[in-house]
Write a protein that holds these residues in place. Structure first.
Motif, PDB file in Angstrom:
ATOM      1  N   ASP A  58     -39.970  65.527  32.145  1.00  0.00           N
ATOM      2  CA  ASP A  58     -40.373  64.562  33.177  1.00  0.00           C
ATOM      3  C   ASP A  58     -40.043  65.087  34.569  1.00  0.00           C
ATOM      4  OD1 ASP A  58     -41.194  62.895  31.165  1.00  0.00           O
ATOM      5  OD2 ASP A  58     -39.508  61.501  31.325  1.00  0.00           O
ATOM      6  N   LEU A  59     -39.009  65.915  34.662  1.00  0.00           N
ATOM      7  CA  LEU A  59     -38.613  66.462  35.961  1.00  0.00           C
ATOM      8  C   LEU A  59     -39.704  67.343  36.562  1.00  0.00           C
ATOM      9  CD1 LEU A  59     -34.880  67.442  35.296  1.00  0.00           C
ATOM     10  CD2 LEU A  59     -35.754  65.402  36.436  1.00  0.00           C
ATOM     11  N   ASP A  88     -42.688  66.699  36.929  1.00  0.00           N
ATOM     12  CA  ASP A  88     -43.640  65.911  37.713  1.00  0.00           C
ATOM     13  C   ASP A  88     -43.174  65.721  39.150  1.00  0.00           C
ATOM     14  OD1 ASP A  88     -45.279  65.548  35.458  1.00  0.00           O
ATOM     15  OD2 ASP A  88     -44.102  63.810  34.813  1.00  0.00           O
ATOM     16  N   THR A  89     -41.881  65.927  39.392  1.00  0.00           N
ATOM     17  CA  THR A  89     -41.336  65.601  40.713  1.00  0.00           C
ATOM     18  C   THR A  89     -40.608  66.760  41.392  1.00  0.00           C
ATOM     19  OG1 THR A  89     -39.313  64.764  39.660  1.00  0.00           O
ATOM     20  CG2 THR A  89     -41.067  63.169  40.101  1.00  0.00           C
ATOM     21  N   GLU A  91     -39.627  70.146  43.248  1.00  0.00           N
ATOM     22  CA  GLU A  91     -40.351  70.978  44.209  1.00  0.00           C
ATOM     23  C   GLU A  91     -40.639  72.339  43.588  1.00  0.00           C
ATOM     24  OE1 GLU A  91     -38.767  71.331  48.095  1.00  0.00           O
ATOM     25  OE2 GLU A  91     -38.355  69.194  48.323  1.00  0.00           O
ATOM     26  N   LYS A 144     -47.938  70.851  32.142  1.00  0.00           N
ATOM     27  CA  LYS A 144     -47.395  70.211  33.336  1.00  0.00           C
ATOM     28  C   LYS A 144     -47.297  71.213  34.492  1.00  0.00           C
ATOM     29  CE  LYS A 144     -44.638  66.422  31.361  1.00  0.00           C
ATOM     30  NZ  LYS A 144     -44.966  65.368  32.341  1.00  0.00           N
ATOM     31  N   ARG A 155     -49.219  71.697  38.244  1.00  0.00           N
ATOM     32  CA  ARG A 155     -48.520  71.834  39.521  1.00  0.00           C
ATOM     33  C   ARG A 155     -48.903  73.137  40.230  1.00  0.00           C
ATOM     34  NH1 ARG A 155     -43.832  69.177  40.372  1.00  0.00           N
ATOM     35  NH2 ARG A 155     -44.249  69.864  42.514  1.00  0.00           N
TER      36      ARG A 155
END
Length: 233
Positions: free
Chosen positions: A146-147, A149-150, A152, A174, A178
């Motif tokens: 999940d990290l 997704d956020t 940097e 994922k 990004r």
């Protein structure tokens, strides 16, 4: 149900290599080397053989065969993201050391199936290489992802994935979302090879054998030559 086994002696294992552990009259299986000296393996109890390993006592005899595979051939980068699930963390010390020698700054994310009381496996050692975060699944396997997704991420970041194939496939999707380039994604394909000498073919990833090539494969290669290894929902 996870045990750290330390043995007398040493190996010069690099990221991408592995060894077999053999118990006479019980069996033999390949494992990643967590430390070269003292020679250390991380074992999770999953079946009869790993249970036998976990039940060994100080002074027991355990045989080691190897090394097999080859050192990771990567393109050095300024930043790297290392993601490991479960006992895949055993691969990270040698990988982090190689990246450090290349002048790479690292962020390390670890996922575990159980809550960690105190420090995570190898936390002190890995935290010395860069930012370190350990996330327990809390009933949802792969929660650490999940990290992604956020967090940097610079598109030029190199990403190294270690763990179950489904874990790495989901992480890859994922990261591609990004804008991480396929050629900057490295997956450690730790297939259940039987022989280690290129005869059984059980460790095949496309036309490469992990016992010869090493466990790390780039995503763009796997997509072209072994796409079935990435086809997890």
């Amino acid at each position: 149900d996870t045990v750290i086994i330390e043995l007398d002696g040493r190996l010069d294992c690099k990221a991408g290599q592995f060894a077999f552990l053999w118990l006479p009259m019980v069996g033999e299986k390949p494992f990643s080397v967590a430390h070269n000296e003292p020679l250390t393996f991380i074992i999770k109890k999953r079946g009869p053989f790993s249970e036998a390993l976990c039940n060994l006592r100080v002074g027991s005899e355990l045989y080691v065969r190897g090394l097999y595979g080859a050192r990771l051939e990567n393109r050095p980068s300024r930043q790297a993201l290392l993601i490991a699930g479960g006992t895949g963390v055993a691969v990270l010390p040698s990988l982090a050391q190689q990246l450090k020698e290349q002048g790479t700054h690292m962020t390390i994310l670890i996922g575990t199936s159980e809550e960690v009381a105190g420090k995570a496996l190898l936390e002190d050692e890995l935290a010395a290489f860069g930012s370190f975060t350990c996330i327990a699944d809390a009933g949802r396997p792969g929660r650490v992802l999940d990290l992604l997704d956020t967090i940097e991420l610079d598109p030029q970041t190199s990403c190294y994935l270690v763990g179950p194939e489904i874990f790495m496939a989901i992480a890859s999707r994922k990261l591609l979302g990004r804008n991480i380039a396929e050629e900057n994604l490295y997956l450690s394909m730790e297939r259940m090879t039987l022989c280690g000498i290129g005869m059984c073919g059980e460790c095949a990833c496309g036309d490469r054998l992990t016992c010869r090539w090493g466990t790390f494969m780039r995503y763009d290669y796997l997509k072209q030559e072994a796409s079935e290894l990435l086809a997890y929902d």
